[in-house]
Design a protein around this motif. Structure first.
Motif, PDB file in Angstrom:
ATOM      1  N   PHE A 115       0.812  -1.218   0.000  1.00 23.70           N
ATOM      2  CA  PHE A 115       0.000   0.000   0.000  1.00 23.70           C
ATOM      3  C   PHE A 115       0.844   1.266   0.000  1.00 23.70           C
ATOM      4  N   VAL A 116       1.992   1.251   0.657  1.00 22.29           N
ATOM      5  CA  VAL A 116       2.845   2.430   0.727  1.00 22.29           C
ATOM      6  C   VAL A 116       3.581   2.655  -0.592  1.00 22.29           C
ATOM      7  N   SER A 117       3.995   1.585  -1.270  1.00 18.62           N
ATOM      8  CA  SER A 117       4.825   1.730  -2.466  1.00 18.62           C
ATOM      9  C   SER A 117       4.022   2.056  -3.713  1.00 18.62           C
ATOM     10  N   CYS A 118       2.741   1.807  -3.709  1.00 16.70           N
ATOM     11  CA  CYS A 118       1.930   2.080  -4.893  1.00 16.70           C
ATOM     12  C   CYS A 118       1.440   3.522  -4.865  1.00 16.70           C
ATOM     13  N   ARG A 119       1.517   4.157  -6.033  1.00 19.74           N
ATOM     14  CA  ARG A 119       0.942   5.486  -6.162  1.00 19.74           C
ATOM     15  C   ARG A 119       0.396   5.632  -7.567  1.00 19.74           C
ATOM     16  N   LYS A 120      -0.660   6.382  -7.689  1.00 22.46           N
ATOM     17  CA  LYS A 120      -1.283   6.597  -8.982  1.00 22.46           C
ATOM     18  C   LYS A 120      -0.464   7.617  -9.762  1.00 22.46           C
ATOM     19  N   ASN A 121      -0.160   7.298 -11.014  1.00 27.52           N
ATOM     20  CA  ASN A 121       0.514   8.259 -11.865  1.00 27.52           C
ATOM     21  C   ASN A 121      -0.440   9.392 -12.188  1.00 27.52           C
ATOM     22  N   SER A 122       0.080  10.592 -12.204  1.00 32.27           N
ATOM     23  CA  SER A 122      -0.727  11.759 -12.505  1.00 32.27           C
ATOM     24  C   SER A 122      -1.196  11.685 -13.953  1.00 32.27           C
ATOM     25  N   ASP A 123      -2.416  12.156 -14.193  1.00 32.59           N
ATOM     26  CA  ASP A 123      -2.915  12.193 -15.566  1.00 32.59           C
ATOM     27  C   ASP A 123      -2.728  13.584 -16.177  1.00 32.59           C
ATOM     28  N   MET A 124      -1.832  14.372 -15.569  1.00 30.61           N
ATOM     29  CA  MET A 124      -1.498  15.688 -16.092  1.00 30.61           C
ATOM     30  C   MET A 124      -0.060  15.690 -16.621  1.00 30.61           C
ATOM     31  N   GLN A 125       0.173  16.470 -17.642  1.00 31.73           N
ATOM     32  CA  GLN A 125       1.523  16.647 -18.179  1.00 31.73           C
ATOM     33  C   GLN A 125       2.429  17.246 -17.118  1.00 31.73           C
ATOM     34  N   GLY A 126       3.719  16.903 -17.200  1.00 36.96           N
ATOM     35  CA  GLY A 126       4.702  17.579 -16.365  1.00 36.96           C
ATOM     36  C   GLY A 126       4.998  18.947 -16.958  1.00 36.96           C
ATOM     37  N   GLU A 127       5.662  19.801 -16.197  1.00 33.15           N
ATOM     38  CA  GLU A 127       5.900  21.169 -16.668  1.00 33.15           C
ATOM     39  C   GLU A 127       7.097  21.291 -17.601  1.00 33.15           C
ATOM     40  N   GLY A 128       8.007  20.337 -17.594  1.00 28.45           N
ATOM     41  CA  GLY A 128       9.159  20.430 -18.470  1.00 28.45           C
ATOM     42  C   GLY A 128      10.117  21.527 -18.045  1.00 28.45           C
ATOM     43  N   GLU A 129      11.024  21.878 -18.932  1.00 34.38           N
ATOM     44  CA  GLU A 129      12.036  22.906 -18.665  1.00 34.38           C
ATOM     45  C   GLU A 129      11.610  24.233 -19.287  1.00 34.38           C
ATOM     46  N   VAL A 130      11.612  25.283 -18.496  1.00 30.79           N
ATOM     47  CA  VAL A 130      11.162  26.603 -18.947  1.00 30.79           C
ATOM     48  C   VAL A 130      12.006  27.098 -20.122  1.00 30.79           C
ATOM     49  N   PHE A 131      13.330  26.919 -20.058  1.00 32.20           N
ATOM     50  CA  PHE A 131      14.193  27.470 -21.111  1.00 32.20           C
ATOM     51  C   PHE A 131      13.986  26.798 -22.464  1.00 32.20           C
ATOM     52  N   LEU A 132      13.393  25.601 -22.489  1.00 27.39           N
ATOM     53  CA  LEU A 132      13.183  24.896 -23.755  1.00 27.39           C
ATOM     54  C   LEU A 132      11.825  25.182 -24.393  1.00 27.39           C
ATOM     55  N   GLN A 133      10.868  25.669 -23.632  1.00 25.99           N
ATOM     56  CA  GLN A 133       9.502  25.831 -24.127  1.00 25.99           C
ATOM     57  C   GLN A 133       9.462  26.674 -25.399  1.00 25.99           C
ATOM     58  N   GLY A 134       8.851  26.092 -26.445  1.00 26.28           N
ATOM     59  CA  GLY A 134       8.722  26.795 -27.713  1.00 26.28           C
ATOM     60  C   GLY A 134       9.230  25.963 -28.872  1.00 26.28           C
ATOM     61  N   SER A 135       9.454  26.633 -29.995  1.00 25.96           N
ATOM     62  CA  SER A 135       9.907  25.977 -31.225  1.00 25.96           C
ATOM     63  C   SER A 135      11.348  26.353 -31.518  1.00 25.96           C
ATOM     64  N   TRP A 136      12.129  25.352 -31.913  1.00 28.58           N
ATOM     65  CA  TRP A 136      13.548  25.519 -32.229  1.00 28.58           C
ATOM     66  C   TRP A 136      13.813  24.904 -33.598  1.00 28.58           C
ATOM     67  N   THR A 137      14.660  25.553 -34.382  1.00 32.24           N
ATOM     68  CA  THR A 137      14.966  25.029 -35.712  1.00 32.24           C
ATOM     69  C   THR A 137      16.471  25.038 -35.972  1.00 32.24           C
ATOM     70  N   ALA A 138      16.912  24.016 -36.691  1.00 38.14           N
ATOM     71  CA  ALA A 138      18.306  23.940 -37.147  1.00 38.14           C
ATOM     72  C   ALA A 138      18.305  24.320 -38.628  1.00 38.14           C
ATOM     73  N   GLU A 139      19.012  25.380 -38.962  1.00 36.33           N
ATOM     74  CA  GLU A 139      19.018  25.854 -40.342  1.00 36.33           C
ATOM     75  C   GLU A 139      20.171  25.307 -41.156  1.00 36.33           C
ATOM     76  N   SER A 140      21.222  24.875 -40.470  1.00 36.59           N
ATOM     77  CA  SER A 140      22.371  24.306 -41.176  1.00 36.59           C
ATOM     78  C   SER A 140      23.173  23.441 -40.221  1.00 36.59           C
ATOM     79  N   VAL A 141      24.067  22.675 -40.799  1.00 35.96           N
ATOM     80  CA  VAL A 141      24.980  21.814 -40.050  1.00 35.96           C
ATOM     81  C   VAL A 141      26.391  22.236 -40.440  1.00 35.96           C
ATOM     82  N   PRO A 142      27.302  22.333 -39.486  1.00 35.92           N
ATOM     83  CA  PRO A 142      28.677  22.687 -39.856  1.00 35.92           C
ATOM     84  C   PRO A 142      29.237  21.722 -40.914  1.00 35.92           C
ATOM     85  N   TYR A 143      29.841  22.277 -41.931  1.00 37.48           N
ATOM     86  CA  TYR A 143      30.469  21.506 -43.017  1.00 37.48           C
ATOM     87  C   TYR A 143      29.472  20.655 -43.793  1.00 37.48           C
TER      88      TYR A 143
END
Length: 174
Positions: free
Chosen positions: A24-52
Motif C-alpha cells: 500500500f505504501v509503495s503504490c501510487r497513482k501516476n498523474s494524468d497531467m503533463q509535467g511542466e518540463g524545462e522553462v528554457f526549452l519551451q517553444g519551437s527551435w529550428t536547425a538551419e544548417s549543419v557545420p560543413y
C-alpha cells in the motif's frame, strides 16, 4: 464432523502485515497531467544548417517543439549518396516525424519518442524509420534564443535557433 481451524503463527502474521503495508505504501497513482518540463526549452527551435554540410554525404536538420514535458520532432534528412532505388528516398531528401517526452538531467537532453506520420499519429508502416526515436544530446551551450547540442551517439553538433516562445499550460494526458 470435525472443523479445520487454520492458525497462523505470530511470526507469519507480522510478515504478512509488513508485506501488505509495503504494497500500500509503495503504490501510487501516476498523474494524468503533463509535467511542466524545462522553462528554457519551451517553444519551437529550428536547425538551419549543419557545420560543413557541403562536405557531408548525409546530414539531418532537426526542428523541435517543446510543450511542457512533450516534444515534437521534425527530422529533415539530406543525402548526397543514392540510398536505394526506392520512391521513399526521392531525390535524396526526406522528412520524418517523432512525438514523445523529454527530460533534462544535468547537461543531457534525453528524448523518448515514437516515429509518427506528419499528423503526429503513430507510424506502424511505411518509408524510413518505424518504432522508437531515442536520441541523447549533450547541452553544450544555451542562451535565450539559441541552443547548441551534441548528439551523444554520432557526436554531430546541432545548432538550434528559437523561432517561437511558448508557456507551459499542463494538459490532461489521455
Amino acid at each position: 464432523m470435525r472443523k479445520n481451524n487454520i492458525r497462523i503463527q505470530p511470526a507469519y502474521r507480522i510478515i504478512l502485515f509488513c508485506m501488505l503495508v509495503l504494497i500500500f505504501v509503495s503504490c501510487r497513482k501516476n498523474s494524468d497531467m503533463q509535467g511542466e518540463g524545462e522553462v528554457f526549452l519551451q517553444g519551437s527551435w529550428t536547425a538551419e544548417s549543419v557545420p560543413y554540410q557541403e562536405q557531408l554525404l548525409r546530414f539531418e536538420l532537426i526542428d523541435f517543439k517543446f510543450n511542457c514535458d512533450s516534444v515534437f520532432v521534425k527530422i529533415k534528412t539530406h543525402s548526397a549518396a543514392k540510398m536505394d532505388l526506392d520512391s521513399c528516398y526521392g531525390s535524396g531528401e526526406w522528412v520524418e516525424y517523432a512525438r514523445g517526452t523529454y527530460a533534462v538531467r544535468k547537461d543531457s537532453l534525453i528524448i523518448q519518442a515514437t516515429y509518427t506520420h506528419e499528423n503526429w499519429r503513430q507510424k506502424l508502416s511505411g518509408c524510413h524509420h518505424i518504432g522508437q526515436y531515442l536520441p541523447r544530446f549533450k547541452i553544450v551551450k544555451q542562451t535565450t534564443d539559441s541552443l547548441y547540442l551534441e548528439n551523444r551517439f554520432s557526436h554531430n553538433p546541432v545548432q538550434l535557433r528559437k523561432t517561437k516562445t511558448t508557456r507551459c499550460i499542463p494538459q490532461k494526458v489521455y
